[in-house]
Design a protein around this motif. Structure first.
Motif: not given
Length: 491
Positions: A28-53
């Motif tokens: 369960v903890l490894m599943g927890f960390f798998s989603l941390i990895c997935a969502f940090t990668c998924r959401v990172s562009l939403s922050h970067a785009i505020t300064i890239l554009a």
């Protein structure tokens, strides 16, 4: 061979003696960390785009009262400190183009759910989840060069990342169905799925700091590298079933054999027709799509709202958009424990708990989102209302999110693939629609977005309450071994 026979190799027996946590908790903890990895990668562009554009429509007008909006519905600019890295925008993307860049992830996310879920149910979920996070890591590491090459390269890479992440939730549901007893499902399930919220928390908090102090590309390399480390650890210590795990203690394996059974053993083919035509499946589809609309509006677009309308600085934006998800994560853990207690104590039936938590996690967030849009430029109040909104949405993980495990443990990966895949339609259409609804990026236009989200959330939860179920369905092989629905009603 009897699944209780201790057939592990000698090295596996010795490791199990020093392992302090039960292997189902480790999984369960490894599943927890798998989603941390997935969502940090998924959401990172939403922050970067505020300064890239490069932004052309944000007003810098000042107002005398910070609780009032500027004439164009935009708050006064919050100034950065002098130690910030100066990044004023690089690419001239329109609001519609930014919407398609942010939404492109979900085109890939949609198409891979069902194949991934079927593979997880048929062959075991471990390598499905591992492969998906591994590919996500590669896509994250390749994001900086794709951004520099141009928007079409970036969109293509985001589609590939979406394809990689589509099967993660179905795969995790498959792992939980094999490893987690029914009476522990709410607690351990919310811990596992809470990784998605924690991923957003870390992405929001860390992205703001990384973008403030370093070049924007550093953020992608950090999140991608951490995902690679997770892949290596998960591949070594986790398995799809407790009956093939080399480290598990005999006592835990016997307990899981009694409480869960071997859901992967001699499983017939997927019963597509009765599954797809059942009312509980319809309720899951509708409620998932409604929840995902509200959730993706917050995940994908809250950083833009905070930057463009409330006018938080880059560093502050990451921190303040993390706070609502801290509240959501804490609430999800509490709701899981409370849900299991309500069920075990007999105070509420399982189906009542699922419906109650689903309804509350829809009506309350919608209400507080709308309230935040009427708070003007009172930054503290806006943050507080969004935080309360996401706190109340945390109850969703003890509600509908676990229903696929309730109605069909044997095919939970496939069911989750179907409902999550259809739910991802909202992720595809939400960013472009929001871009069209907010061409001037002012609070009046964003208020419409939040009202629509509140209505969609509420109506979808009502459908689940009317026709949803928590009973194992007749098409599942575990049905004959389960308590019949009429027996459950007396509890």
């Amino acid at each position: 061979m009897d699944h209780r026979e201790d057939s592990r190799p000698e090295w596996g027996k010795s490791v199990s003696k020093v392992c302090l946590l039960p292997q189902r908790v480790v999984l369960v903890l490894m599943g927890f960390f798998s989603l941390i990895c997935a969502f940090t990668c998924r959401v990172s562009l939403s922050h970067a785009i505020t300064i890239l554009a490069i932004s052309n429509k944000i007003s810098n007008k000042t107002v005398t009262n910070l609780t009032d909006e500027a004439p164009d519905g935009v708050c006064p600019q919050e100034l950065e400190s002098t130690d910030a890295v100066e990044q004023k925008g690089i690419y001239k993307w329109s609001e519609t183009e930014k919407g398609f860049i942010l939404g492109s992830f979900y085109f890939g996310y949609l198409i891979s759910h069902l194949p991934g879920g079927v593979l997880a149910d048929k062959y075991g979920a471990k390598w499905v989840v591992a492969f998906c996070v591994g590919v996500t890591a590669i896509c994250e590491l390749l994001s900086p060069p794709s951004i520099r090459l141009g928007p079409y390269y970036l969109i293509t890479l985001r589609v590939l990342m979406g394809i990689a992440q589509g099967p993660i939730f179905p795969g995790l549901n498959g792992l939980l169905s094999s490893w987690v007893p029914k009476k522990e499902r709410s607690t351990l399930g919310t811990i596992c799925f809470g990784g998605s919220t924690m991923g957003i928390i870390l992405s929001n908090a860390c992205s703001g700091l990384l973008l403030h102090y370093y070049s924007w590309s550093v953020m992608f390399y950090v999140f991608g590298s951490l995902s690679v480390i997770w892949f290596i650890v998960f591949a070594i210590i986790c398995t799809s079933s407790p009956f093939t795990h080399p480290f598990i203690k005999p006592k835990e394996r016997e307990y899981l054999a009694d409480e869960v059974g071997n859901v992967n053993k001699d499983k017939p083919g997927i019963p597509w027709k009765p599954m797809l035509l059942s009312m509980p499946m319809l309720s899951l589809i509708v409620s998932q799509m409604g929840h995902d609309w509200g959730y993706y509006v917050m995940v994908t677009n809250l950083p833009l709202y905070m930057a463009d309308v409330i006018r938080f600085s880059i560093r502050s934006n990451g921190l303040v958009t993390a706070l609502p998800y801290v509240a959501m994560w804490i609430a999800s853990l509490i709701s899981g424990v409370v849900a299991d207690w309500l069920i075990r104590s007999g105070k509420l039936r399982l189906v009542t708990v699922r419906k109650l938590f689903t309804l509350l996690s829809a009506v309350l967030p919608g209400t507080f989102m709308v309230a935040a849009s009427y708070a003007g430029c009172d930054k503290a109040l806006v943050v507080a209302l969004f935080t309360i909104a996401m706190w109340t949405m945390g109850m969703y993980y003890a509600g509908q999110k676990l229903s696929a495990l309730d109605i069909s443990p044997s095919y939970s990966s496939t069911i989750t693939a179907i409902i999550n895949g259809l739910g991802s339609f909202t992720g595809i259409f939400a960013p472009p629609i929001i871009g069209l609804l907010t061409p001037d990026k002012n609070n009046t236009q964003w208020r419409i977005v939040f009202w629509v989200s509140a209505v969609v959330l509420t109506l979808s939860a009502v459908v689940f309450c009317l026709i949803g179920s928590a009973d194992i369905q007749p098409y599942d092989p575990m049905y004959e071994k389960s308590e019949k629905p009429e027996e459950n009603k007396n509890k």
